[in-house]
Design a protein around this motif. Structure first.
Motif, PDB file in Angstrom:
ATOM      1  N   LEU A  18     -27.382  30.559  11.011  1.00 57.30           N
ATOM      2  CA  LEU A  18     -28.318  29.991  10.037  1.00 57.30           C
ATOM      3  C   LEU A  18     -29.777  30.200  10.463  1.00 57.30           C
ATOM      4  O   LEU A  18     -30.655  30.335   9.608  1.00 57.30           O
ATOM      5  CB  LEU A  18     -28.052  28.508   9.836  1.00 57.30           C
ATOM      6  N   MET A  19     -30.030  30.219  11.746  1.00 56.46           N
ATOM      7  CA  MET A  19     -31.392  30.408  12.245  1.00 56.46           C
ATOM      8  C   MET A  19     -31.828  31.868  12.182  1.00 56.46           C
ATOM      9  O   MET A  19     -33.014  32.160  12.238  1.00 56.46           O
ATOM     10  CB  MET A  19     -31.495  29.912  13.699  1.00 56.46           C
ATOM     11  N   ARG A  20     -30.878  32.757  12.084  1.00 54.03           N
ATOM     12  CA  ARG A  20     -31.158  34.189  12.038  1.00 54.03           C
ATOM     13  C   ARG A  20     -31.776  34.532  10.682  1.00 54.03           C
ATOM     14  O   ARG A  20     -31.267  34.118   9.644  1.00 54.03           O
ATOM     15  CB  ARG A  20     -29.818  34.905  12.215  1.00 54.03           C
ATOM     16  N   PRO A  21     -32.846  35.313  10.687  1.00 51.70           N
ATOM     17  CA  PRO A  21     -33.442  35.675   9.404  1.00 51.70           C
ATOM     18  C   PRO A  21     -32.509  36.553   8.581  1.00 51.70           C
ATOM     19  O   PRO A  21     -31.826  37.424   9.134  1.00 51.70           O
ATOM     20  CB  PRO A  21     -34.711  36.417   9.772  1.00 51.70           C
ATOM     21  N   ALA A  22     -32.469  36.308   7.278  1.00 46.85           N
ATOM     22  CA  ALA A  22     -31.613  37.095   6.402  1.00 46.85           C
ATOM     23  C   ALA A  22     -32.177  38.512   6.261  1.00 46.85           C
ATOM     24  O   ALA A  22     -33.381  38.694   6.111  1.00 46.85           O
ATOM     25  CB  ALA A  22     -31.515  36.435   5.042  1.00 46.85           C
TER      26      ALA A  22
END
Length: 64
Positions: free
Chosen positions: A57-61
């Motif tokens: 979830l913290m990883r940028p899309a």
């Protein structure tokens, strides 16, 4: 990919919680009931599932 990692993290979290409950004897009806080994294995799965889900979830899309 991101959604898949979040789903995998949630599944690991849920299975880990069931194993913790069985290891502690709260969930009956299995060979795992009351065996503290399953508590520790489940606890590790909960931690790993949380780390995987939160990390995804913290990883940028990625934009395509």
């Amino acid at each position: 990919m991101r959604n898949g990692l979040v789903v995998l993290g949630v599944l690991l979290l849920l299975v880990g919680l069931v194993w913790v409950g069985q290891g502690l004897g709260y969930i009956k009806g299995s060979f795992m009931t009351g065996d503290m080994h399953w508590f520790w294995i489940g606890s590790a799965m909960v931690v790993f599932g949380l780390a995987l889900g939160v990390g995804a979830l913290m990883r940028p899309a990625r934009r395509v």
